[in-house]
Structure formats: structure tokens, C-alpha cells
Design a protein around this motif. Structure first.
Motif, PDB file in Angstrom:
ATOM      1  N   ASN A 159       0.822  -1.222   0.000  1.00  0.00           N
ATOM      2  CA  ASN A 159       0.000   0.000   0.000  1.00  0.00           C
ATOM      3  C   ASN A 159       0.852   1.266   0.000  1.00  0.00           C
ATOM      4  N   PRO A 160       1.647   1.468  -1.039  1.00  0.00           N
ATOM      5  CA  PRO A 160       2.546   2.637  -1.041  1.00  0.00           C
ATOM      6  C   PRO A 160       1.785   3.940  -1.262  1.00  0.00           C
ATOM      7  N   GLY A 161       2.327   5.030  -0.729  1.00  0.00           N
ATOM      8  CA  GLY A 161       1.727   6.350  -0.952  1.00  0.00           C
ATOM      9  C   GLY A 161       2.039   6.856  -2.348  1.00  0.00           C
ATOM     10  N   LEU A 162       3.145   6.378  -2.892  1.00  0.00           N
ATOM     11  CA  LEU A 162       3.557   6.770  -4.249  1.00  0.00           C
ATOM     12  C   LEU A 162       3.819   5.503  -5.056  1.00  0.00           C
ATOM     13  N   LEU A 163       3.217   5.430  -6.214  1.00  0.00           N
ATOM     14  CA  LEU A 163       3.439   4.273  -7.083  1.00  0.00           C
ATOM     15  C   LEU A 163       4.065   4.759  -8.384  1.00  0.00           C
ATOM     16  N   ILE A 164       5.230   4.196  -8.697  1.00  0.00           N
ATOM     17  CA  ILE A 164       5.930   4.570  -9.921  1.00  0.00           C
ATOM     18  C   ILE A 164       5.845   3.409 -10.904  1.00  0.00           C
ATOM     19  N   LEU A 165       5.280   3.672 -12.075  1.00  0.00           N
ATOM     20  CA  LEU A 165       5.103   2.608 -13.070  1.00  0.00           C
ATOM     21  C   LEU A 165       5.827   2.983 -14.362  1.00  0.00           C
ATOM     22  N   ASP A 166       6.693   2.092 -14.794  1.00  0.00           N
ATOM     23  CA  ASP A 166       7.444   2.334 -16.033  1.00  0.00           C
ATOM     24  C   ASP A 166       6.803   1.500 -17.143  1.00  0.00           C
ATOM     25  N   GLU A 167       6.032   2.154 -17.988  1.00  0.00           N
ATOM     26  CA  GLU A 167       5.329   1.518 -19.109  1.00  0.00           C
ATOM     27  C   GLU A 167       4.546   0.273 -18.669  1.00  0.00           C
ATOM     28  N   PRO A 168       3.575   0.439 -17.825  1.00  0.00           N
ATOM     29  CA  PRO A 168       2.857  -0.730 -17.287  1.00  0.00           C
ATOM     30  C   PRO A 168       1.946  -1.423 -18.289  1.00  0.00           C
ATOM     31  N   THR A 169       1.647  -0.763 -19.393  1.00  0.00           N
ATOM     32  CA  THR A 169       0.703  -1.386 -20.341  1.00  0.00           C
ATOM     33  C   THR A 169       1.382  -1.758 -21.657  1.00  0.00           C
ATOM     34  N   ALA A 170       2.719  -1.811 -21.630  1.00  0.00           N
ATOM     35  CA  ALA A 170       3.439  -2.097 -22.893  1.00  0.00           C
ATOM     36  C   ALA A 170       3.147  -3.514 -23.381  1.00  0.00           C
ATOM     37  N   GLY A 171       2.715  -3.609 -24.609  1.00  0.00           N
ATOM     38  CA  GLY A 171       2.577  -4.903 -25.288  1.00  0.00           C
ATOM     39  C   GLY A 171       1.531  -5.845 -24.744  1.00  0.00           C
ATOM     40  N   ILE A 172       0.423  -5.315 -24.209  1.00  0.00           N
ATOM     41  CA  ILE A 172      -0.592  -6.238 -23.678  1.00  0.00           C
ATOM     42  C   ILE A 172      -1.937  -6.046 -24.376  1.00  0.00           C
ATOM     43  N   ASP A 173      -2.819  -7.013 -24.190  1.00  0.00           N
ATOM     44  CA  ASP A 173      -4.125  -6.970 -24.835  1.00  0.00           C
ATOM     45  C   ASP A 173      -5.001  -5.881 -24.206  1.00  0.00           C
ATOM     46  N   VAL A 174      -6.031  -5.504 -24.921  1.00  0.00           N
ATOM     47  CA  VAL A 174      -6.898  -4.399 -24.491  1.00  0.00           C
ATOM     48  C   VAL A 174      -7.556  -4.699 -23.142  1.00  0.00           C
ATOM     49  N   GLN A 175      -7.998  -5.955 -22.969  1.00  0.00           N
ATOM     50  CA  GLN A 175      -8.674  -6.318 -21.718  1.00  0.00           C
ATOM     51  C   GLN A 175      -7.754  -6.117 -20.514  1.00  0.00           C
ATOM     52  N   SER A 176      -6.525  -6.593 -20.652  1.00  0.00           N
ATOM     53  CA  SER A 176      -5.574  -6.442 -19.541  1.00  0.00           C
ATOM     54  C   SER A 176      -5.290  -4.972 -19.279  1.00  0.00           C
ATOM     55  N   LYS A 177      -5.193  -4.201 -20.383  1.00  0.00           N
ATOM     56  CA  LYS A 177      -4.925  -2.766 -20.239  1.00  0.00           C
ATOM     57  C   LYS A 177      -6.050  -2.087 -19.460  1.00  0.00           C
ATOM     58  N   VAL A 178      -7.282  -2.452 -19.799  1.00  0.00           N
ATOM     59  CA  VAL A 178      -8.437  -1.842 -19.122  1.00  0.00           C
ATOM     60  C   VAL A 178      -8.417  -2.188 -17.631  1.00  0.00           C
ATOM     61  N   VAL A 179      -8.166  -3.462 -17.335  1.00  0.00           N
ATOM     62  CA  VAL A 179      -8.116  -3.889 -15.920  1.00  0.00           C
ATOM     63  C   VAL A 179      -7.049  -3.102 -15.177  1.00  0.00           C
ATOM     64  N   ILE A 180      -5.874  -2.999 -15.803  1.00  0.00           N
ATOM     65  CA  ILE A 180      -4.749  -2.308 -15.151  1.00  0.00           C
ATOM     66  C   ILE A 180      -5.098  -0.843 -14.898  1.00  0.00           C
ATOM     67  N   LEU A 181      -5.544  -0.151 -15.929  1.00  0.00           N
ATOM     68  CA  LEU A 181      -5.800   1.296 -15.777  1.00  0.00           C
ATOM     69  C   LEU A 181      -6.960   1.565 -14.819  1.00  0.00           C
ATOM     70  N   ASP A 182      -8.010   0.747 -14.901  1.00  0.00           N
ATOM     71  CA  ASP A 182      -9.139   0.929 -13.977  1.00  0.00           C
ATOM     72  C   ASP A 182      -8.694   0.786 -12.529  1.00  0.00           C
ATOM     73  N   ASN A 183      -7.870  -0.233 -12.290  1.00  0.00           N
ATOM     74  CA  ASN A 183      -7.440  -0.459 -10.909  1.00  0.00           C
ATOM     75  C   ASN A 183      -6.424   0.584 -10.438  1.00  0.00           C
ATOM     76  N   LEU A 184      -5.654   1.113 -11.388  1.00  0.00           N
ATOM     77  CA  LEU A 184      -4.735   2.201 -11.008  1.00  0.00           C
ATOM     78  C   LEU A 184      -5.529   3.451 -10.629  1.00  0.00           C
ATOM     79  N   ARG A 185      -6.593   3.698 -11.379  1.00  0.00           N
ATOM     80  CA  ARG A 185      -7.456   4.860 -11.046  1.00  0.00           C
ATOM     81  C   ARG A 185      -8.049   4.672  -9.647  1.00  0.00           C
ATOM     82  N   LYS A 186      -8.466   3.432  -9.371  1.00  0.00           N
ATOM     83  CA  LYS A 186      -9.067   3.158  -8.053  1.00  0.00           C
ATOM     84  C   LYS A 186      -8.018   3.388  -6.944  1.00  0.00           C
TER      85      LYS A 186
END
Lengths: 252, 419
Positions: A159-186
Motif C-alpha cells: 500500500n505505497p503512498g507513491l506508485l511509480i510505473l514504467d510503461e505498465p501497459t506495454a505490449g498487452i491486450d486491451v482487456q488487460s490494459k483496461v483492468v490495469i488502468l481501472d485499478n490504477l485509477r481506483k
């Protein structure tokens, strides 16, 4: 340094030179990121994004300049910085021969998370990221999207206060990208500040509350995606701004 | 902090255990090598200890000297003697048997060797005491003993056989000399008892007061291949470190609040454990499995603690070298190639393949730089020479110093690269 309460990252005049490189990887770069932001760090290949992340997380030392995370000097209070920061590296930084559960348990316990809490968190995150049925699978047997999702879980277990992500959605399918970005927003809504790099300008335009474009180690533009587009009247999108500022020349 | 170290230990333990092929190789390879090398060297030791060096002797003399030579060869216990009488074989027949590899050495004792030897001595005595009648002063030519040998026989064996023949001949001449002198000087033979000649009591050197352990192929090969196996973990350990860097998991660890010293300590502990498992496994094979296959059993001496300390020191040197290789190597291929090659070279010059005493002088000096040489010397002190641990102090210190230096160099390189 004046560490304003609202700034979670403050970098001042950072310079980093590598041997056998004529131009500095980071060239007198200063940057402030406010608590609660989703901040996009954008730039072409070799612009200095990963070098900046490595400096902010203590992987490499700056040649000169200072940086603070949560008010902690990255050179003097590195352990505190590391404890308060979550990192999702560009590569799938996991042990391929170990299972999902083993990987997460090892990385989680290195943050001193108590055993029971860690187990609970692992199970929760596996459900959130759709990996609950794969927890006994070796990482090498997972798809690219699964590996990316797992890579993120390993960075947020404490549960970090700051999360640093280096290209977290590189080369993945749309579904995985949506899951990742939605959960990052949350996560962001729950109070985690996000510093994120990407080559996908459309994604960054929608995802970031603020962004900075860097090239040749220098900060060349900063502001909300809308403001960056607005300031460049001949551009309609963030990608147009990016091309305008960094050029069409192919890098590396 | 302890919890972090335990987590890292768990991680490194899992990485080793899950690499079943690598682990199997680390455990099966030394056992296989011990069997093969012991089998190969068994014959060399048997030649010296169990009388399987085949010698054929054609006794054309048939008199006391010829018979004495055959009796002494049989008595030595080193040779398996096949004897032919004058009627049975000709000299060229003996050579043919050796040339075909049926015997290692063929000895042809010439006709009338006893007669001519006796005559030569008698004439000498007569000449000295002035009993010569003129004709007797002519020098008697004693016929030569012919030795033919298989080209594969080492020069040392040939020297030994020649030396034995000289000794038998000299003994025989002395007896005749005494007999002749007794005729000139009454009571001489009684006064100079042949029983008073120098006799020999043979034993393996031991400085500890405890009896030395009889050397055999198992006693030499088990410690040698324990060391080789321990050092071969360099390939696995260095490869593991490079893989961690390649797959990014090392970077993630360094992003976390985990000191580099913990990362290294965990590797050291887990791989020391692997080395000690190899060590115990090889001892079990030496003591219990080798006898089942017809080899002598490994005798582990009186000092188990000393044996363990030598094993642990060797393991530390091996792990230090592995960490060093893993830190320096930029790719997995580099780590594997450098690791394997360096261990083979260090083991060759360290006396694992060929004992150091058999090496040329220059190589003996060079062997002193190999940590495997320090290790094998320590093991031989305990396992063969049966010496107390203090006698291996210099070897143990060198091994520990090697560990410290390789670790310090690894940390220095890591810091240099980080900055």
C-alpha cells in the motif's frame, strides 16, 4: 528544500551522466509532483525517463542535484523512500520459475508485511486483477497480460503512498490494459499518487491528470494534457504535441 | 531485518530447488565422476598394493641366483610372476608375450648366470690374496639379464625392477664374497652374520601419532571430486545471479528496502548449504556405496570436526568465487563459460585430476595459486595423513582469505556499477 505538503516528489537540478555518453542522460532536470496526482512522464526512447525513475528510487545516484520523496532525501533516507514507494518496472521483474503466490509472498514479506495481512492482500489483489485461479502457476507459464498484471500487484502489496510505473501497459491486450488502468485509477482515488511513463499518448491523455514531456534529459513541457494541447494551438491531441516537441526522428 | 533475510533465504532456496536439472547436475555429477575416476585409477593403486603388475621371467640359469631372483619377485607382493624354465620358453618368446601386452615386463635370466657370477667373485678374491695361477687373472664376463617392457609401463616401474635385480645380484655376490673370504680368514663368516644387515620396516608417514590411512583410489578421489563439485556450483550460482539481473527481479529487490548485503548473504548461506549437501552425499557414497561396487571404503579418519571444517572452508571459497563470477559476468553465457572453464583450469592446476607431486616443477609452483589445491591439501591432511586440524591451518586461512577477497571484490564492483 521547501517540501510543500502537497508535493510528494520534488527534484531539483538533477544531472546524471553515463560513461561513454556525450550528452547527459538527465540534464539539470527539476520536477514537482503533487500528492494525489496521476502524473505522466512522457518522452521518446532514451529521453531519460527510466534514468529519472532509477534516481528517484535509489537504483542509481545522481551526479548532482537533489530529490525528495515525501520529504525524505533520496540519498540520505533511502530506506524510508523505498518503504513509502511502490515500483512497477518496465520489465516483468518476477522470478519465472516461482509461482505467482511464491513471488508475491516473497516480495510482500520483504516489506515486512505481517504474514496474515500479506496472505489476505495477495488473495484480494489476485481477485481484483483476475489471477485468482492461477496462483499456483509458474510465472513463466503466464500470458503477457497476466505477467503485466502480476508485475503491478508485486509493486502495490505494501500500500505505497507513491506508485511509480514504467510503461505498465506495454505490449498487452486491451482487456488487460483496461483492468490495469481501472485499478490504477481506483488506487489513485484511495490516495496513491501515481507517476507513470508510457509511449501510448492517447492512453496518457486520458489517464493522467498532469504530464511532463522530457527529451535528451531535459524537461521540455509540463501541465495537464488539456493544457499542453491548448498551449500548442496547431495540435489537436497530446500525440501531436509530443511529435511537435520531440520531432519525427526515430530514436534508438 | 531478520524477517527480510529469511524471506530472501526462502527465495534463493526455492530458486535452487525448482531448478531440478541444475540441482541434479550438482549432485549427480560428482558422484559419477568419483565412480569413473576411481575405476580408472583403481588399477594404478592395485599395482602397488595388490600385486597385479604382471611379470614374466624366463629362468635360463636354473641355479641359485636365478631361483633367488624369482623367489624375491614373488615375495615382494607387488608383482604377479609367471615363471618359465629354460626348456619352456626362449628369450624372443618372452618378448613376444610382453609385446602383445600379456605382461608388463619380461625378464630373461641368462644361462649360467650363477656360475659366471660366482667365478667372477672368486677370481677377484684369488687375485687379492695372491692365489692366482696366471690363467685365473682373466676377467670373467658375466652375462646380462635382459629386460623387455611394455611401452606403456611408466619409467618409475622400470627403475624399480632394475633396482631390485641389482639388489638381488649384489646380495648374491656378497654371500659368495663372504664364503671366499672365510676360506682365507677363518671364523669370518661366523663373525659377519648376514642377519645383521640392514632391514626395513615400512609404514606410511604419520606425524600425528595416529596411524596413517592406507591410500587408495577412493581415499584420493572422493575429496578431490567433492572439491570439484563444490567449485562447480560457480556455474549455477553465477548463472542464477545473472538471470536475476536479466529478468529484472534483482532490480525489483534493489527498489525495495533490502540491503545488498542481505541479498548476498542469502546466496552465500543457501549455496553453502548446497555445497555441504554435496559434501555429505559424497562422503556417504565413499563410505557406504563404493564398497558395494567392489571399491575400498572411504575411511573418514578420527577427526570428523576437522573434516567438516575443511569442507566448510572449501565451500566458502567456492561460494565466494561464484558470487564474484556472478557479479562480474554481464550475460548468462559469460557466467557459464567463464565459470566452467575457470573451475576446470583451477582443478587441473590444483591437483584434482593429477596429483601435484606428479607435476613438473613449474606447475607445482603454479598449483599453489589454486584454491582447489588448498582444499585438497586440507582434505588429504585429514583423510589420508590423519593429521590434526592445526596442520591444515595455512590451507584453511588461504581458503577463508579467498572468500573474503572475492566477496569484497564483488561488493566493490556492484557499488562501482551502481554509481
Amino acid at each position: 528544500m521547501n517540501n510543500g505538503e502537497q508535493n510528494i516528489i520534488e527534484a531539483e537540478n538533477l544531472i546524471k551522466r553515463y560513461k561513454r555518453m556525450q550528452v547527459p542522460a538527465i540534464d539539470n532536470l527539476s520536477l514537482k509532483i503533487k500528492r494525489g496526482e496521476i502524473f505522466g512522464l512522457l518522452g521518446p526512447n532514451g529521453a531519460g525517463k527510466t534514468t529519472l525513475i532509477n534516481i528517484l528510487t535509489g537504483i542509481s545516484k545522481p551526479g548532482s542535484g537533489r530529490a525528495f520523496i515525501n520529504g525524505n532525501d533520496i540519498l540520505k533516507d533511502l530506506d524510508k523512500v523505498k518503504t513509502q514507494t511502490g515500483i512497477v518496472p518496465q520489465e516483468i521483474a518476477l522470478y519465472p520459475t516461482l509461482t505467482i503466490w511464491e513471488n508475491l509472498y516473497i516480495f510482500g514479506s520483504l516489506y515486512n508485511i505481517p504474514h496474515k495481512i500479506l496472505k489476505k492482500r495477495i488473495d484480494e489483489f489476485l481477485v481484483i486483477y483476475g489471477l485468482e485461479n492461477k496462483k499456483r502457476s509458474q510465472v513463466r507459464r503466464l500470458s503477457g497480460g497476466m505477467k503485466r498484471r502480476l508485475n503491478i500487484i508485486a509493486g502495490i502489496l505494501h500500500n505505497p503512498g507513491l506508485l511509480i510505473l514504467d510503461e505498465p501497459t506495454a505490449g498487452i491486450d486491451v482487456q488487460s490494459k483496461v483492468v490495469i488502468l481501472d485499478n490504477l485509477r481506483k488506487l489513485n482515488r484511495d490516495g496513491t499518487t501515481i507517476l507513470y511513463t508510457s509511449h501510448y499518448m492517447d492512453e496518457a491523455e486520458r489517464f493522467c491528470s498532469r504530464a511532463a514531456i522530457i527529451d535528451y534529459g531535459k524537461l521540455i513541457a509540463e501541465g495537464s494534457p488539456a493544457k499542453l494541447v491548448e498551449e500548442n494551438t496547431d495540435c489537436n491531441t497530446l500525440e501531436d504535441v509530443f511529435i511537435k516537441l520531440t520531432g519525427r526522428e526515430i530514436r534508438e | 531485518m531478520m524477517k527480510k533475510l529469511i524471506s530472501l533465504l526462502y527465495k534463493d532456496f526455492l530458486l535452487v530447488v525448482k531448478d531440478k536439472a541444475g540441482l541434479g547436475f550438482l549432485l549427480v555429477m560428482p558422484v559419477t565422476l568419483v565412480f569413473i575416476m576411481t575405476l580408472l585409477q583403481k588399477n594404478a593403486y592395485d599395482i602397488l598394493h595388490t600385486g597385479t603388475f604382471k611379470v614374466v621371467i624366463l629362468n635360463n640359469d636354473g641355479d641359485s641366483l636365478g631361483n633367488d631372483i624369482i623367489a624375491q619377485f614373488k615375495k615382494s607382493g607387488i608383482f604377479k610372476v609367471t615363471e618359465f624354465s629354460k626348456a619352456g620358453k626362449k628369450a624372443d618368446g618372452i618378448e613376444e608375450l610382453v609385446a602383445k601386452g600379456k605382461y608388463k615386463v619380461g625378464i630373461t635370466i641368462p644361462d649360467s648366470l650363477t656360475f659366471f657370477t660366482r667365478q667372477a667373485v672368486e677370481r677377484k678374491i684369488s687375485a687379492i690374496f695372491g692365489d692366482s695361477d696366471g690363467n685365473d687373472s682373466a676377467v670373467v664376463t658375466v652375462p646380462e639379464i635382459e629386460i623387455c617392457f611394455d611401452p606403456v609401463v611408466r619409467a618409475s616401474y622400470l627403475m624399480m625392477i632394475k633396482s631390485m635385480l641389482r639388489e638381488f645380484n649384489s646380495g648374491f655376490r656378497t654371500r659368495i664374497l663372504l664364503k671366499e673370504l672365510s676360506a682365507q680368514i677363518p671364523f669370518l663368516e661366523r663373525e659377519i652374520e648376514t642377519d645383521n644387515t640392514v632391514t626395513f620396516k615400512e609404514k606410511y608417514a604419520s606425524a600425528s601419532g595416529r596411524p596413517a590411512i592406507t591410500p587408495n583410489a577412493v581415499q584420493h578421489n572422493v575429496p578431490a571430486w567433492i572439491l570439484f563439485a563444490m567449485f562447480f556450483i560457480v556455474v549455477s550460482l553465477a548463472g542464477n545471479m545473472v538471470k536475476e539481473r536479466d529478468d529484472g527481479s534483482f532490480t525489483r529487490l534493489m527498489f525495495m528496502p533490502v540491503p545488498y548485503s542481505f541479498y548476498i548473504a542469502s546466496k552465500v548461506i543457501v549455496y553453502l548449504f548446497v555445497c555441504l549437501v554435496q559434501f555429505v552425499l559424497m562422503l556417504i557414497v565413499g563410505v557406504y556405496i563404493m564398497p558395494l561396487l567392489g571399491f575400498p571404503s572411504l575411511q573418514i579418519g578420527h577427526n570428523i570436526t576437522a573434516l567438516f571444517i575443511v569442507g566448510l572452508s572449501s565451500a566458502m571459497a567456492a561460494v565466494g568465487f561464484g558470487i564474484f563470477t556472478g557479479t562480474f559476468s554481464r550475460t548468462y553465457q559469460q557466467a557459464a563459460a567463464f565459470g566452467a572453464l575457470s573451475v576446470v583450469i583451477l582443478s587441473a592446476i590444483g591437483g584434482i585430476w593429477i596429483p601435484v607431486f606428479m607435476m613438473p616443477d613449474a606447475m607445482k609452483v603454479i598449483s599453489g595459486i589454486s584454491p582447489l589445491n588448498w582444499g585438497i591439501d586440507g582434505f588429504y591432511n585429514v583423510l589420508v595423513r590423519n593429521l590434526p586440524l592445526a596442520e591444515s591451518a595455512d590451507d584453511l586461512l588461504l581458503l577463508l582469505l579467498f572468500f573474503v577477497v572475492t566477496m569484497a571484490a564483488s561488493v566493490a564492483v556492484y557499488r562501482l556499477r551502481k554509481n
